[in-house]
Design a protein around this motif. Structure first.
Motif, PDB file in Angstrom:
ATOM      1  N   ILE A 213       0.844  -1.198   0.000  1.00 15.90           N
ATOM      2  CA  ILE A 213       0.000   0.000   0.000  1.00 15.90           C
ATOM      3  C   ILE A 213       0.881   1.251   0.000  1.00 15.90           C
ATOM      4  O   ILE A 213       0.639   2.205  -0.758  1.00 15.90           O
ATOM      5  N   ALA A 214       1.917   1.257   0.835  1.00 15.79           N
ATOM      6  CA  ALA A 214       2.832   2.401   0.872  1.00 15.79           C
ATOM      7  C   ALA A 214       3.504   2.603  -0.484  1.00 15.79           C
ATOM      8  O   ALA A 214       3.704   3.742  -0.939  1.00 15.79           O
ATOM      9  N   ASP A 215       3.851   1.505  -1.164  1.00 12.77           N
ATOM     10  CA  ASP A 215       4.473   1.586  -2.483  1.00 12.77           C
ATOM     11  C   ASP A 215       3.527   2.250  -3.480  1.00 12.77           C
ATOM     12  O   ASP A 215       3.921   3.135  -4.253  1.00 12.77           O
ATOM     13  N   ASN A 216       2.265   1.836  -3.466  1.00 14.89           N
ATOM     14  CA  ASN A 216       1.301   2.413  -4.399  1.00 14.89           C
ATOM     15  C   ASN A 216       0.946   3.854  -4.035  1.00 14.89           C
ATOM     16  O   ASN A 216       0.714   4.678  -4.926  1.00 14.89           O
ATOM     17  N   VAL A 217       0.919   4.173  -2.761  1.00 14.58           N
ATOM     18  CA  VAL A 217       0.748   5.566  -2.351  1.00 14.58           C
ATOM     19  C   VAL A 217       1.913   6.400  -2.874  1.00 14.58           C
ATOM     20  O   VAL A 217       1.740   7.508  -3.389  1.00 14.58           O
ATOM     21  N   GLY A 218       3.114   5.838  -2.758  1.00 17.20           N
ATOM     22  CA  GLY A 218       4.308   6.551  -3.204  1.00 17.20           C
ATOM     23  C   GLY A 218       4.298   6.885  -4.680  1.00 17.20           C
ATOM     24  O   GLY A 218       4.803   7.940  -5.092  1.00 17.20           O
ATOM     25  N   ASP A 219       3.734   5.992  -5.492  1.00 18.46           N
ATOM     26  CA  ASP A 219       3.634   6.296  -6.921  1.00 18.46           C
ATOM     27  C   ASP A 219       2.882   7.596  -7.146  1.00 18.46           C
ATOM     28  O   ASP A 219       3.193   8.359  -8.073  1.00 18.46           O
ATOM     29  N   ASN A 220       1.892   7.845  -6.316  1.00 20.95           N
ATOM     30  CA  ASN A 220       1.083   9.055  -6.470  1.00 20.95           C
ATOM     31  C   ASN A 220       1.769  10.287  -5.901  1.00 20.95           C
ATOM     32  O   ASN A 220       1.826  11.327  -6.557  1.00 20.95           O
ATOM     33  N   VAL A 221       2.294  10.201  -4.699  1.00 20.51           N
ATOM     34  CA  VAL A 221       2.900  11.396  -4.093  1.00 20.51           C
ATOM     35  C   VAL A 221       4.206  11.775  -4.777  1.00 20.51           C
ATOM     36  O   VAL A 221       4.568  12.960  -4.827  1.00 20.51           O
ATOM     37  N   GLY A 222       4.918  10.797  -5.332  1.00 21.24           N
ATOM     38  CA  GLY A 222       6.167  11.104  -6.006  1.00 21.24           C
ATOM     39  C   GLY A 222       6.006  11.400  -7.473  1.00 21.24           C
ATOM     40  O   GLY A 222       6.484  12.418  -7.980  1.00 21.24           O
ATOM     41  N   ASP A 223       5.306  10.520  -8.180  1.00 22.98           N
ATOM     42  CA  ASP A 223       5.257  10.606  -9.639  1.00 22.98           C
ATOM     43  C   ASP A 223       4.041  11.345 -10.174  1.00 22.98           C
ATOM     44  O   ASP A 223       3.961  11.593 -11.382  1.00 22.98           O
ATOM     45  N   VAL A 224       3.075  11.681  -9.322  1.00 18.31           N
ATOM     46  CA  VAL A 224       1.940  12.497  -9.770  1.00 18.31           C
ATOM     47  C   VAL A 224       2.051  13.897  -9.154  1.00 18.31           C
ATOM     48  O   VAL A 224       2.273  14.879  -9.856  1.00 18.31           O
ATOM     49  N   ALA A 225       1.912  13.993  -7.825  1.00 15.82           N
ATOM     50  CA  ALA A 225       1.972  15.311  -7.179  1.00 15.82           C
ATOM     51  C   ALA A 225       3.359  15.939  -7.319  1.00 15.82           C
ATOM     52  O   ALA A 225       3.485  17.120  -7.671  1.00 15.82           O
ATOM     53  N   GLY A 226       4.418  15.147  -7.062  1.00 17.19           N
ATOM     54  CA  GLY A 226       5.773  15.678  -7.175  1.00 17.19           C
ATOM     55  C   GLY A 226       6.118  16.074  -8.589  1.00 17.19           C
ATOM     56  O   GLY A 226       6.668  17.149  -8.849  1.00 17.19           O
ATOM     57  N   MET A 227       5.797  15.188  -9.542  1.00 16.15           N
ATOM     58  CA  MET A 227       6.077  15.487 -10.941  1.00 16.15           C
ATOM     59  C   MET A 227       5.260  16.676 -11.428  1.00 16.15           C
ATOM     60  O   MET A 227       5.745  17.533 -12.178  1.00 16.15           O
TER      61      MET A 227
END
Length: 697
Positions: A213-227
């Motif tokens: 779950i943390a991995d999939n959350v990370g995809d969003n906070v890093g590669d969506v919001a961060g990007m």
């Protein structure tokens, strides 16, 4: 001509309308089974919780910076501070909206994948397009409004510098969002991969793995919001650079008057390019379809390529309109933008060549896994270094051509800054189609999340095969978007550097940057060092956070009876892994983020000449390091996926385990340190530009 800012506002509104329409389509799609909805809700809750906590912390920094601007700078009271906060709010809003829709699109894409890629591809793309057009629209609207309010309507003193502070506000959010999101996602990803796939021998995204779950959350906070924040900053910075540079070169610091009217086309043309690019991006995005013939990549590239061609054609017409009745040669100014656009496309293709498993470099790198993890790591480092060469050549070519075209455009006008103005327009060219470029990039993490949800909810293997194909393409499109962002960062930073050199020396031609001067030489060495220190800090942060994650996952496998075996009714403690990534990311982003702000300020108050050398050194090494890290990480990731597709023994083989190690090494390269590098070089340069009057005081 006077209507250009209003036309750009209209284009921005059209982009937001498209984003809203795509969001409605995504939310109307079937979210799948109850299990899929449950997993999707957990991912969304974790992502939004992190974003709220991150924004609360960054808000403290924003308030502090706004106060510093108001205290130190004459134009900062109050207009500079207001513009800075507005830029930060616009950037944060883009990240928030994009995150909301991306976390709704992931489970819907997983469900659509049950019917094949033709259904899943357009849904994932539209989810990413919400982020893309929110970023581009708010960036274009923000710069247009800043120009209208501070330069045209209020005609504040140093109004163009005030416009630059809007860009600094966006940069501040982007810096922390990229670093914090990158640390979060890679800590979870590394923990999930090393303990799950390598030690426990369970599939990626297996529900038994506490870090999934943390991995999939990370995809969003890093590669969506961060990007998204990253590209907002890049886009806004590319629009700010030519406007502020032109104002400084012609010696105008406020709106109004005959002199301002004479030179206003120089300020309006960058805004017009943004408007043209927005319209072109809207048309390109609408053309992305899942059906018909062609590969998945060709369907995504169709939208990007159409948008680029339309933007080029529109810029030519716009140049003739804005510069009609002047001595400027419009075709040459349009050519500067087209040179940047072509270079951006070429850098993107170079990134695709070095990171896609359709080409030799990734296939060769996958073959290195047959002899163990050491040869995979060595091969990835070598490929990343090699990939920097063509990217540097392309950027140098774009700078040279844009300088030549810009000089030709103003050859008979007596304006001596035409070459540098042309270079700054080339940076806009690279990001003119930001809406569709970000859409293609944000599509990747949505597809990645869809694969995780498919695995955790127990969908048939053929569904995971579809999502894996979408995810593999997403890694490549992300590398392409990073190429655009990094290339534009180099050229934008060069334009901002020139603007700083003029702003830091009123009454003379410009600040003398002579490498034989001791202060400049010292600055060069310090600047060349800084990107390496920044990379080291962010990678160490990932390493520390990943170590905590690995220990927690091992503890749960060891202490929770039946977890590893998948006994019915036994579930991991997902929340603990989410908490580890969240706390680590918020804690670890402080030092590298502060580095980008504090060092230029300290050096600038000691010696403006040393700061000039510092910026030059950081620009060169930061650009090369960013390309190297982004492409090496992308190559490692897709080499792993190439093996997982059934090549070289497939999943579970020794080659696969070696490739997982390479992918793990590459994780902070491509998703933390590398993409944050382009923000670093622009943030330091725009900080120098904004605070230049204080350095002189």
């Amino acid at each position: 001509m006077e209507t250009v800012p209003y036309l750009s506002l209209g284009a921005a509104v059209a982009g937001l309308v498209l984003a809203a329409a795509f969001a409605k389509i995504v939310n109307a799609a079937d979210a799948g089974t109850e299990k899929m909805r449950e997993i999707g809700a957990a991912i969304r809750e974790g992502a939004m919780a992190f974003l709220r906590r991150e924004y609360r912390w960054v808000a403290v920094f924003v308030v502090g910076m706004a106060a510093l601007i108001a205290i130190v700078l004459d134009y900062g009271r109050p207009w500079g501070a207001i513009a800075y906060v507005t830029g930060a709010v616009f950037s944060a809003t883009a990240g928030f909206v994009g995150m909301r829709v991306a976390t709704a699109a992931n489970m819907r894409t997983a469900h659509a994948a049950r019917e094949g890629s033709e259904k899943a591809l357009p849904l994932a793309f539209r989810g990413g397009a919400v982020m893309g057009f929110t970023v581009a629209s708010l960036g274009l609207a923000g710069i247009s409004l800043a120009y209208l309010v501070f330069v045209r309507w209020l005609q504040v003193e140093d109004g163009f510098q005030v416009v630059a502070t809007f860009g600094l506000g966006g940069s501040s959010i982007a810096l922390f969002a990229r670093i914090g999101g990158g640390i979060y996602t890679k800590a979870a990803d590394i923990g999930a991969d090393l303990v799950g796939k390598v030690e426990a021998g369970i599939p990626e995204d297996d529900p038994r793995n506490p870090a999934t779950i943390a991995d999939n959350v990370g995809d969003n906070v890093g590669d969506v919001a961060g990007m998204g924040a990253d590209l907002f900053e890049s886009y806004a910075g590319s629009l700010v650079a030519p406007i502020v540079l032109a104002a400084l070169l012609v010696g105008i610091n406020t709106g109004g008057g005959a002199v301002f009217t004479e030179f206003e086309p120089l300020f309006l043309f960058p805004i017009l390019i943004g408007a043209v690019g927005m319209v072109a991006s809207i048309i390109g995005a609408v053309l992305v379809r899942g059906g018909g013939s062609g590969t998945l990549a060709s369907k995504l590239h169709r939208g990007t390529n159409v948008a680029m061609l339309l933007a080029a054609a529109g810029t030519i017409g716009g140049a003739y309109w804005v510069f009609s009745g002047t001595e400027v040669e419009p075709i040459w100014l349009a050519a500067t933008m087209i040179a940047g656009l072509a270079a951006g496309w070429a850098i993107g293709f170079t990134s695709e060549y070095f990171t896609s498993d359709h080409y030799r470099p990734v296939k060769w790198l996958a073959g290195q896994s047959e002899t163990g993890p050491a040869t995979v790591v060595i091969g990835g480092v070598a490929q990343g270094m090699m990939s920097a060469a063509p990217s540097v050549v392309l950027v140098v070519a774009a700078i040279g051509l844009a300088n030549w075209f810009g000089t030709l455009a103003f050859d008979t006008t007596g304006f001596t800054g035409g070459g540098l103005y042309g270079i700054s327009l080339a940076a806009i060219g690279m990001l003119a189609t930001t809406g569709v470029v970000v859409a293609v990039d944000a599509y990747g993490p949505i597809a990645d999340n869809a694969g995780g949800i498919a695995e955790m909810s127990g969908l048939p293997p053929e569904v995971r095969k579809v999502t894996d194909s979408l995810d593999s393409l997403g890694n490549t499109t992300a590398a392409i978007a990073k190429g655009f962002a990094i290339g534009s960062a180099a050229i934008t930073a060069l334009a901002l550097f020139k603007a700083f050199s003029v702003a830091a020396s009123p009454g003379s031609a410009e600040l003398p940057i002579d490498i034989t001067d001791v202060d400049v030489t010292i600055g060069l060495f310090l600047g060349a060092m800084t990107p390496f220190i920044f990379a080291a800090l962010t990678m160490q942060s990932v390493g520390r956070a990943a170590k905590q994650m690995i220990e927690e996952v091992r503890r749960q496998f060891r202490e929770i009876p039946g977890l590893r075996e998948g006994r019915e009714g036994v579930t991991p403690e997902y929340a603990k892994c989410v908490d580890i990534s969240t706390a680590a990311a918020l804690r670890e982003m402080v030092a590298p983020g502060a580095l980008a702000i504090v060092i230029p300020l300290v050096i600038g108050f000691i010696s403006a000449e040393a700061l000039g050398g510092f910026l030059a050194g950081a620009l060169v090494t930061g650009f090369v390091l960013a390309i190297f890290m982004a492409n090496a990480g992308g190559a490692w990731d897709n080499a792993k996926k190439y093996i997982e597709s059934g090549q070289l023994g497939g999943k579970g083989s020794d080659a696969h385990k070696a490739a997982v190690t390479g992918d793990t090494v590459g994780d902070p390269f491509k998703d933390t340190s590398g993409p944050a590098m382009n923000i670093l070089i622009k943030v330091m340069t725009i900080v120098a530009l904004v605070f230049a009057p204080a350095f002189l005081g």
